[in-house]
Motif scaffolding. Structure first.
Motif, PDB file in Angstrom:
ATOM      1  N   LEU A 363       3.877 -10.447   3.181  1.00  0.00           N
ATOM      2  CA  LEU A 363       3.475 -11.843   3.304  1.00  0.00           C
ATOM      3  C   LEU A 363       2.373 -12.030   4.328  1.00  0.00           C
ATOM      4  O   LEU A 363       1.589 -12.988   4.251  1.00  0.00           O
ATOM      5  N   THR A 364       2.288 -11.136   5.314  1.00  0.00           N
ATOM      6  CA  THR A 364       1.222 -11.245   6.316  1.00  0.00           C
ATOM      7  C   THR A 364      -0.141 -10.919   5.728  1.00  0.00           C
ATOM      8  O   THR A 364      -1.161 -11.276   6.307  1.00  0.00           O
ATOM      9  N   ALA A 365      -0.168 -10.194   4.615  1.00  0.00           N
ATOM     10  CA  ALA A 365      -1.436  -9.784   4.001  1.00  0.00           C
ATOM     11  C   ALA A 365      -1.264  -9.797   2.484  1.00  0.00           C
ATOM     12  O   ALA A 365      -1.195  -8.749   1.845  1.00  0.00           O
ATOM     13  N   PRO A 366      -1.182 -10.983   1.889  1.00  0.00           N
ATOM     14  CA  PRO A 366      -0.861 -11.067   0.462  1.00  0.00           C
ATOM     15  C   PRO A 366      -1.899 -10.441  -0.452  1.00  0.00           C
ATOM     16  O   PRO A 366      -1.607 -10.134  -1.609  1.00  0.00           O
ATOM     17  N   GLY A 367      -3.126 -10.245   0.040  1.00  0.00           N
ATOM     18  CA  GLY A 367      -4.141  -9.585  -0.762  1.00  0.00           C
ATOM     19  C   GLY A 367      -4.095  -8.078  -0.679  1.00  0.00           C
ATOM     20  O   GLY A 367      -4.935  -7.397  -1.275  1.00  0.00           O
ATOM     21  N   HIS A 368      -3.113  -7.556   0.064  1.00  0.00           N
ATOM     22  CA  HIS A 368      -2.947  -6.123   0.240  1.00  0.00           C
ATOM     23  C   HIS A 368      -1.715  -5.634  -0.519  1.00  0.00           C
ATOM     24  O   HIS A 368      -0.960  -6.433  -1.079  1.00  0.00           O
ATOM     25  N   ALA A 369      -1.511  -4.332  -0.494  1.00  0.00           N
ATOM     26  CA  ALA A 369      -0.352  -3.749  -1.170  1.00  0.00           C
ATOM     27  C   ALA A 369       0.042  -2.454  -0.491  1.00  0.00           C
ATOM     28  O   ALA A 369      -0.781  -1.796   0.160  1.00  0.00           O
ATOM     29  N   LEU A 370       1.318  -2.094  -0.654  1.00  0.00           N
ATOM     30  CA  LEU A 370       1.798  -0.795  -0.178  1.00  0.00           C
ATOM     31  C   LEU A 370       0.995   0.297  -0.867  1.00  0.00           C
ATOM     32  O   LEU A 370       0.810   0.273  -2.082  1.00  0.00           O
ATOM     33  N   ASP A 371       0.563   1.305  -0.089  1.00  0.00           N
ATOM     34  CA  ASP A 371      -0.482   2.225  -0.548  1.00  0.00           C
ATOM     35  C   ASP A 371      -0.271   3.577   0.112  1.00  0.00           C
ATOM     36  O   ASP A 371       0.235   3.664   1.231  1.00  0.00           O
ATOM     37  N   VAL A 372      -0.668   4.655  -0.579  1.00  0.00           N
ATOM     38  CA  VAL A 372      -0.640   5.999   0.000  1.00  0.00           C
ATOM     39  C   VAL A 372      -2.030   6.341   0.511  1.00  0.00           C
ATOM     40  O   VAL A 372      -3.018   6.204  -0.223  1.00  0.00           O
ATOM     41  N   THR A 373      -2.128   6.764   1.760  1.00  0.00           N
ATOM     42  CA  THR A 373      -3.419   7.044   2.386  1.00  0.00           C
ATOM     43  C   THR A 373      -4.262   7.981   1.536  1.00  0.00           C
ATOM     44  O   THR A 373      -3.812   9.059   1.134  1.00  0.00           O
ATOM     45  N   ASP A 378      -0.260  14.853  -1.089  1.00  0.00           N
ATOM     46  CA  ASP A 378       0.323  15.764  -0.111  1.00  0.00           C
ATOM     47  C   ASP A 378       1.675  15.255   0.394  1.00  0.00           C
ATOM     48  O   ASP A 378       1.881  14.045   0.554  1.00  0.00           O
ATOM     49  N   ASP A 379       2.580  16.188   0.669  1.00  0.00           N
ATOM     50  CA  ASP A 379       3.781  15.845   1.406  1.00  0.00           C
ATOM     51  C   ASP A 379       3.372  15.282   2.770  1.00  0.00           C
ATOM     52  O   ASP A 379       2.406  15.762   3.387  1.00  0.00           O
ATOM     53  N   LEU A 380       4.120  14.286   3.223  1.00  0.00           N
ATOM     54  CA  LEU A 380       3.905  13.638   4.513  1.00  0.00           C
ATOM     55  C   LEU A 380       2.665  12.744   4.553  1.00  0.00           C
ATOM     56  O   LEU A 380       2.314  12.227   5.625  1.00  0.00           O
ATOM     57  N   ALA A 381       2.000  12.531   3.414  1.00  0.00           N
ATOM     58  CA  ALA A 381       0.895  11.571   3.401  1.00  0.00           C
ATOM     59  C   ALA A 381       1.422  10.218   3.847  1.00  0.00           C
ATOM     60  O   ALA A 381       2.511   9.794   3.468  1.00  0.00           O
ATOM     61  N   ASN A 382       0.624   9.514   4.654  1.00  0.00           N
ATOM     62  CA  ASN A 382       1.092   8.288   5.272  1.00  0.00           C
ATOM     63  C   ASN A 382       1.157   7.135   4.272  1.00  0.00           C
ATOM     64  O   ASN A 382       0.364   7.039   3.342  1.00  0.00           O
ATOM     65  N   VAL A 383       2.133   6.251   4.494  1.00  0.00           N
ATOM     66  CA  VAL A 383       2.264   5.023   3.719  1.00  0.00           C
ATOM     67  C   VAL A 383       1.711   3.881   4.559  1.00  0.00           C
ATOM     68  O   VAL A 383       2.057   3.732   5.733  1.00  0.00           O
TER      69      VAL A 383
END
Length: 540
Positions: A363-373, A378-383
């Motif tokens: 809700l703080t950034a409605p134009g954004h989305a959960l994303d993989v860097t 790769d294993d351990l790639a940041n979310v």
């Protein structure tokens, strides 16, 4: 075969041949049969199921059932130490060790395609036929030859036979074959450029699906093989939308390769981390399609009680803490971690079904989305969060884990949102990791006020108070919202729980200087006669 990996291929596959012979002498049954580069499963005239695999003379085994729980070795198509003489004209240094076969039955005839490689890159694929998998086999000669002529994979599509093949050096090609001779009809088409190998091809609905390996094989538990899949509406491509299908490691399985699917069974080889990296056959019945893409395990969920467009807090099962946008940031690349529930908009997510996966937007950034860097596999790639791009790096399958919990699986990598090291700490990082079924990869979606509620779901109170700007460098504005009278006490704690700043104000709002505080994360707590409000803030 890769030109820089010839030694690994010869060493590991020769070792595999010895291993197979030892196993067949001592053990006729095991949890996983020995195998490297298994063919598609095929049923013989006596009803037994067969798989051919890399080895001297083309190694073979059979089972009375499709799960290969009671496998036994079978006669090789070519006597050990003997091979068709034409191979010597195309392959330098061949010694009867055949690679990566595949087999198909057309009418009453079995067509066995096999790979021949020796010194250096030149290789060839040949074909032999039989009416019984136990033989006798009649060799029909060369099918294709060249630097990438290994790893044949067959598909019979509406009465037309196709073979895809290729290796790490030159990539993957496809050609149509005669269903009577097994030899090429017309020219080939290039499907995927180099640094891939071991194709497998199937059709489901209107799509053809091409599976293949990336990474390096043939080095036991140090192999970097992983399996990807792309799709096309034309068998000759182009194949697009590549995504990880089998990660490099899952449990004891390392370096999976050589896709095969028949009789409702998926087959592939892997290196067993629990057995010194020996190559084994894996047979699975949990293969299916959802949303136009293949999956393994539980089918991607439609969300069950999750309502598209609703707003939820996302609670980790192992810690009972929620997915949280670090520092309540709204910039591209802002990290996502877990934090105790503070009832603020940094911890509330709008969950939307895109038709090809779920979008999770704070809700703080409605134009954004959960994303993989960097859309990494790769294993351990940041979310993190990132501006909405409508790609598979930002779309997620919600995999039902039972009990109201879901795994959040990336449609790009096939890996899951994971709270690092099962930590229960505030600020523990969210990364991606192959599916383990662990509670640090399971989340429940609890609807919050203002969301479209699924029947029977509880509603959580909505906070009206806010702090801004956040992050901040000099001052913090506190707005408690609504009509507020009387005095409010505020306290600012660091992440160790130490009081760094405190005071009080009257009315609904106040401005507090934080420019003397060290850079870092803090927890603001406000208390008055109406209750308690807490918010996480960042000093930068």
């Amino acid at each position: 075969m890769r030109p820089d990996c010839t030694f690994y291929h010869l060493l590991s596959r020769a070792a595999l041949s010895v291993l197979l012979m030892l196993l067949t002498l001592s053990v006729a049954q095991a949890q996983y049969p020995p195998s490297h580069d298994p063919s598609t499963m095929v049923q013989n005239v006596d009803g037994r199921y067969w798989i051919f695999t890399t080895g001297d003379g083309v190694w073979a085994m059979s089972s009375s059932n499709r799960d290969f729980t009671n496998w036994r070795p079978e006669p090789t198509p070519f006597p050990i130490g003997q091979w068709p003489s034409w191979i010597n004209n195309y392959v330098d240094g061949f010694r009867g060790f055949f690679w990566a076969p595949d087999v198909i039955k057309i009418g009453s005839t079995y067509f066995l395609y096999y790979s021949c490689a020796g010194n250096g890159a030149p290789a060839a694929i040949g074909v032999a036929t039989a009416t019984n998998l136990a033989g006798p086999w009649t060799d029909r000669g060369m099918v294709v030859a060249g630097n990438n002529a290994i790893d044949p994979a067959l598909l019979l599509d509406n009465g037309r036979l196709y073979m895809s093949w290729g290796n790490w050096q030159s990539g993957i090609d496809i050609i149509e074959l005669s269903t009577s001779t097994g030899k090429p009809i017309g020219g080939s088409t290039h499907l995927v450029d180099g640094n891939v190998e071991g194709p497998g091809l199937i059709k489901n609905g209107s799509y053809y699906y091409l599976f293949y390996q990336r990474g390096l094989c043939c080095n036991g538990v140090n192999s970097s093989y992983y399996m990807v899949v792309a799709r096309s509406t034309n068998i000759r491509g182009p194949y697009t939308g590549e995504r990880v299908f089998l990660p490099n490691r899952s449990g004891n399985e390392v370096g999976p390769g050589h896709f095969g699917y028949s009789f409702s069974r998926l087959t592939y080889h892997f290196y067993d981390a629990n057995d010194n990296g020996n190559a084994k056959l894996r047979v699975r019945s949990d293969f299916g399609f959802s949303g136009g893409w293949p999956y393994l395990g539980s089918p991607p969920s439609s969300g069950g009680g999750i309502v598209s467009g609703g707003t939820y807090r996302i609670v980790a099962r192992h810690s009972n803490k929620v997915l949280d946008v670090a520092g309540c940031g709204n910039a591209d690349g802002t990290n996502v971690n877990q934090w105790s529930w503070l009832n603020n908009n940094c911890q509330k997510w709008t969950v939307t079904n895109t038709g090809s996966g779920w979008r999770l937007s704070p809700l703080t950034a409605p134009g954004h989305a959960l994303d993989v860097t960097n859309c990494s596999s790769d294993d351990l790639a940041n979310v993190q969060i990132w501006s909405w791009l409508n790609n598979d790096c930002q779309k997620w399958d919600l995999v039902d884990r039972g009990g109201g919990y879901y795994g959040i699986r990336s449609r790009a990598s096939g890996k899951y949102v994971d709270i690092l090291s099962f930590s229960s700490d505030d600020g523990a990082n969210a990364v991606q990791w192959p599916g383990t079924g662990g509670t640090n990869q399971q989340f429940r979606f609890e609807a919050v006020s203002g969301s479209r509620l699924a029947e029977g779901q509880p509603e959580l109170a909505e906070a009206t108070a806010r702090v801004f700007p956040n992050p901040t460098s000099e001052q913090l504005n506190i707005d408690l919202g609504g009509e507020m009278e009387g005095s409010t006490d505020y306290t600012l704690y660091d992440t160790a729980g130490k009081v760094m700043l405190s005071g009080n104000f009257t009315g609904r709002s106040a401005t507090v200087s934080v420019k003397e505080l060290p850079v870092g994360l803090y927890l603001l707590k406000c208390e008055n006669q109406g209750g308690t409000f807490t918010e996480k803030m960042q000093r930068r």
